[in-house]
Design an enzyme around this catalytic site. Structure first.
Site, short mmCIF file in Angstrom:
data_model
loop_
_atom_site.label_atom_id
_atom_site.label_comp_id
_atom_site.label_asym_id
_atom_site.label_seq_id
_atom_site.Cartn_x
_atom_site.Cartn_y
_atom_site.Cartn_z
N LYS A 190 1.01 -1.15 0.01
CA LYS A 190 -0.30 -0.35 -0.07
C LYS A 190 0.71 1.53 -0.16
CE LYS A 190 -2.18 -1.05 4.05
NZ LYS A 190 -1.48 -2.65 4.03
N ARG A 209 -8.84 -0.05 9.24
CA ARG A 209 -8.66 -0.79 9.00
C ARG A 209 -9.87 -1.83 9.88
NH1 ARG A 209 -2.50 0.67 8.48
NH2 ARG A 209 -1.86 -2.07 8.04
N ARG A 242 12.19 -6.94 5.11
CA ARG A 242 11.98 -5.23 5.62
C ARG A 242 12.64 -4.73 6.61
NH1 ARG A 242 6.58 -1.72 4.84
NH2 ARG A 242 6.03 -2.77 6.64
N ARG A 292 11.93 -1.55 12.19
CA ARG A 292 10.56 -1.39 12.18
C ARG A 292 10.27 -2.50 12.67
NH1 ARG A 292 5.89 0.31 8.29
NH2 ARG A 292 4.77 -1.58 9.75
N ARG A 345 -0.34 -9.50 12.87
CA ARG A 345 -1.12 -8.67 12.26
C ARG A 345 -2.14 -9.32 11.34
NH1 ARG A 345 4.33 -5.96 10.36
NH2 ARG A 345 3.25 -5.22 8.98
P1 B4P Z 1 4.57 -1.57 1.99
O1 B4P Z 1 4.07 -0.73 0.74
O2 B4P Z 1 5.26 -0.62 2.68
O3 B4P Z 1 3.30 -1.94 2.74
P2 B4P Z 1 2.29 -1.75 3.13
O4 B4P Z 1 0.69 -2.57 3.40
O5 B4P Z 1 2.23 -0.52 3.73
O6 B4P Z 1 2.69 -1.81 5.01
P3 B4P Z 1 1.78 -2.16 6.57
O7 B4P Z 1 0.46 -2.77 6.51
O8 B4P Z 1 3.19 -2.85 7.18
O9 B4P Z 1 1.98 -0.91 7.15
P4 B4P Z 1 1.66 0.08 7.97
O10 B4P Z 1 2.12 1.01 8.26
O11 B4P Z 1 -0.25 0.43 7.60
O12 B4P Z 1 5.57 -2.90 1.21
C1 B4P Z 1 6.30 -4.16 2.76
C2 B4P Z 1 7.61 -4.09 2.01
O13 B4P Z 1 7.02 -4.62 0.94
C3 B4P Z 1 8.31 -3.04 1.72
O14 B4P Z 1 9.74 -3.90 2.15
C4 B4P Z 1 8.70 -3.65 0.25
O15 B4P Z 1 9.65 -2.51 -0.45
C5 B4P Z 1 8.23 -4.52 0.18
N1 B4P Z 1 7.31 -4.45 -1.57
C6 B4P Z 1 6.15 -3.90 -2.09
N2 B4P Z 1 5.83 -3.79 -3.29
C7 B4P Z 1 6.33 -5.16 -3.62
C8 B4P Z 1 6.41 -5.65 -4.84
N3 B4P Z 1 5.53 -5.39 -6.50
N4 B4P Z 1 7.27 -6.62 -4.86
C9 B4P Z 1 7.70 -7.71 -4.19
N5 B4P Z 1 8.08 -5.92 -2.70
C10 B4P Z 1 6.70 -5.37 -3.27
O16 B4P Z 1 0.98 -0.59 9.34
C11 B4P Z 1 2.16 -0.29 10.39
C12 B4P Z 1 0.89 -0.96 11.82
O17 B4P Z 1 0.15 0.95 11.78
C13 B4P Z 1 -0.17 -1.42 12.44
O18 B4P Z 1 -0.23 -2.78 12.65
C14 B4P Z 1 -1.37 -1.57 13.72
O19 B4P Z 1 -0.81 -1.06 14.73
C15 B4P Z 1 -1.04 0.44 13.03
N6 B4P Z 1 -1.44 0.47 12.15
C16 B4P Z 1 -1.77 1.77 11.23
N7 B4P Z 1 -2.71 2.20 10.72
C17 B4P Z 1 -4.31 1.69 11.57
C18 B4P Z 1 -5.68 1.58 11.55
N8 B4P Z 1 -6.48 2.20 10.70
N9 B4P Z 1 -6.25 0.98 12.43
C19 B4P Z 1 -5.78 0.58 13.10
N10 B4P Z 1 -3.75 0.65 13.60
C20 B4P Z 1 -3.88 0.68 12.58
#
Ligand code: B4P
Length: 190
Positions: free
Chosen positions: A14, A89, A128, A134, A146
């Site tokens: 995302k 979420r 990552r 992290r 998670r």
């Molecule tokens: P990201 O792009 O970082 O993934 P994400 O889906 O944004 O991540 P996440 O769910 O961890 O994060 P959030 O901060 O929202 O990519 C992940 C990895 O994959 C990276 O290393 C990237 O380089 C790699 N990658 C990406 N695309 C790729 C591809 N096509 N091929 C290969 N590799 C690829 O959440 C973190 C925490 O915050 C949650 O657990 C929760 O505790 C809290 N939180 C956030 N929002 C919340 C909410 N609304 N309510 C309650 N808690 C919340």
């Protein structure tokens, strides 16, 4: 004005895709994960609260997250549209977002999901974790928690947006550019 929810399991990409989409469609990118991490880094009260949950791989409580998100939207009154990344979420967050946008005569245009298999994503997050610092990416048990949180609390949102006729999904596996292309194909038709 378009308001898009970028949806997907932890590590689905995302945040990675939001970086491209916000430029392409001139959207204000709001990542609740990034906002929490910013607060943790700056030792704010909100950061201290969120850290307890994030470190364990738990969701931060709804009331805190909803309030934070709403003030971020309010801080961007001239935005041409929002890209919500990692929010909502839970059903309570989605309901709150719908009501809040309604008070501004706006609505969610579409939810676009990145689909990917859990096992591939667990490996991505562990990878990552080697460099990101992290804590929630470094321990497989926390990562699995998670996914449990996602399955219990976040997955029901697919139905929520399907019932509104707003749910679209693309394959999240492939190069970053390929996935951006798939998302753009959906967004261009909105
Ligand atoms: P990201 O792009 O970082 O993934 P994400 O889906 O944004 O991540 P996440 O769910 O961890 O994060 P959030 O901060 O929202 O990519 C992940 C990895 O994959 C990276 O290393 C990237 O380089 C790699 N990658 C990406 N695309 C790729 C591809 N096509 N091929 C290969 N590799 C690829 O959440 C973190 C925490 O915050 C949650 O657990 C929760 O505790 C809290 N939180 C956030 N929002 C919340 C909410 N609304 N309510 C309650 N808690 C919340």
């Amino acid at each position: 004005m378009i308001n898009i929810v970028l949806f997907g399991k932890p590590g689905a990409g995302k945040g990675t895709q939001a970086d491209f989409l916000k430029e392409k469609y001139n959207l204000t990118h709001l990542s609740t994960g990034d906002i929490f991490r910013y607060n943790i880094k700056n030792n704010t009260a909100l950061g201290a609260l969120a850290k307890n949950y994030m470190d364990k791989g738990d969701l931060v409580p709804d009331e805190v997250t909803i309030q934070m998100l709403q003030s971020e939207v309010d801080n961007n009154p001239n935005s041409a549209g929002f890209l919500f990344d990692g929010f909502p979420r839970t059903i309570a967050q989605a309901d709150a977002l719908d009501h809040f946008l309604k008070t501004k005569n706006q609505e969610i245009t579409a939810t676009v999901a990145l689909e990917a298999d859990d096992e591939i994503l667990v490996q991505r997050l562990l990878e990552r974790g080697k460099t990101s610092g992290r804590s929630d990416d470094q321990d497989e048990e926390k990562i699995r928690n998670r996914y449990q949180e996602y399955n219990e609390k976040t997955a029901p949102l697919m139905n929520y947006y399907q019932e509104q006729g707003k749910f679209h999904a693309v394959n999240g596996i492939g190069s970053v550019a390929e996935v951006t292309e798939r998302l753009s194909t959906v967004i261009d038709k909105l």
